[in-house]
Design a protein around this motif. Structure first.
Motif, mmCIF file in Angstrom:
data_model
loop_
_atom_site.group_PDB
_atom_site.id
_atom_site.type_symbol
_atom_site.label_atom_id
_atom_site.label_comp_id
_atom_site.label_asym_id
_atom_site.label_seq_id
_atom_site.Cartn_x
_atom_site.Cartn_y
_atom_site.Cartn_z
ATOM 1 N N PRO A 5 0.838 -1.202 0.000
ATOM 2 C CA PRO A 5 0.000 0.000 0.000
ATOM 3 C C PRO A 5 0.876 1.257 0.000
ATOM 4 O O PRO A 5 1.869 1.328 0.742
ATOM 5 N N PRO A 6 0.550 2.254 -0.834
ATOM 6 C CA PRO A 6 1.377 3.467 -0.918
ATOM 7 C C PRO A 6 1.646 4.118 0.435
ATOM 8 O O PRO A 6 2.750 4.609 0.688
ATOM 9 N N GLU A 7 0.676 4.119 1.333
ATOM 10 C CA GLU A 7 0.878 4.770 2.630
ATOM 11 C C GLU A 7 1.961 4.085 3.464
ATOM 12 O O GLU A 7 2.551 4.686 4.356
ATOM 13 N N ASP A 8 2.255 2.819 3.156
ATOM 14 C CA ASP A 8 3.316 2.106 3.872
ATOM 15 C C ASP A 8 4.718 2.516 3.404
ATOM 16 O O ASP A 8 5.712 2.179 4.049
ATOM 17 N N ILE A 10 5.528 5.826 2.627
ATOM 18 C CA ILE A 10 5.788 7.225 2.952
ATOM 19 C C ILE A 10 6.906 7.321 3.992
ATOM 20 O O ILE A 10 6.887 6.636 5.006
ATOM 21 N N TYR A 41 9.589 9.102 -0.113
ATOM 22 C CA TYR A 41 8.249 9.141 -0.697
ATOM 23 C C TYR A 41 7.394 10.050 0.174
ATOM 24 O O TYR A 41 7.380 9.904 1.404
ATOM 25 N N THR A 42 6.690 10.995 -0.442
ATOM 26 C CA THR A 42 5.861 11.927 0.309
ATOM 27 C C THR A 42 4.391 11.537 0.215
ATOM 28 O O THR A 42 3.979 10.838 -0.713
ATOM 29 N N ALA A 43 3.609 12.021 1.156
ATOM 30 C CA ALA A 43 2.178 11.712 1.189
ATOM 31 C C ALA A 43 1.444 12.274 -0.019
ATOM 32 O O ALA A 43 0.402 11.739 -0.411
ATOM 33 N N ASP A 44 1.985 13.328 -0.636
ATOM 34 C CA ASP A 44 1.304 13.912 -1.796
ATOM 35 C C ASP A 44 1.778 13.327 -3.128
ATOM 36 O O ASP A 44 1.515 13.867 -4.193
ATOM 37 N N GLY A 45 2.507 12.194 -3.077
ATOM 38 C CA GLY A 45 2.850 11.461 -4.290
ATOM 39 C C GLY A 45 4.189 11.778 -4.923
ATOM 40 O O GLY A 45 4.470 11.316 -6.019
#
Length: 81
Positions: A5-8, A10, A41-45
């Protein structure tokens, strides 16, 4: 391969190993066995990263703006952005 998952992802990650594997299976370490680097990796992509040879030769002047063309070329060859 499982999906992460992308949030993992960040945050900032440290390079463990950088190798290039050739088609014949040979492994090369273009920046040496002790290459160093980070990727973020940032939360805004957004993502950014940097890798470099661990023991890069400093510019003889101590100032990148006064470095010789040969010093600049060597510094460029010793990193990946």
């Amino acid at each position: 391969m499982p999906t992460i998952p992308p949030e993992d992802l960040i945050g900032v990650w440290e390079l463990v190993r950088y190798i290039v594997r050739l088609p014949d299976g040979t492994e090369l370490a273009p920046l040496g066995d002790d290459a160093m680097g980070r990727i973020a990796y940032t939360a805004d992509g957004h993502m950014f990263g940097f890798m470099a040879r661990a023991n890069r030769t400093p510019f003889s002047s101590g100032d990148r703006l006064l470095a010789t063309p040969a010093e600049k070329a060597a510094a460029f060859d010793d990193c990946v952005t």
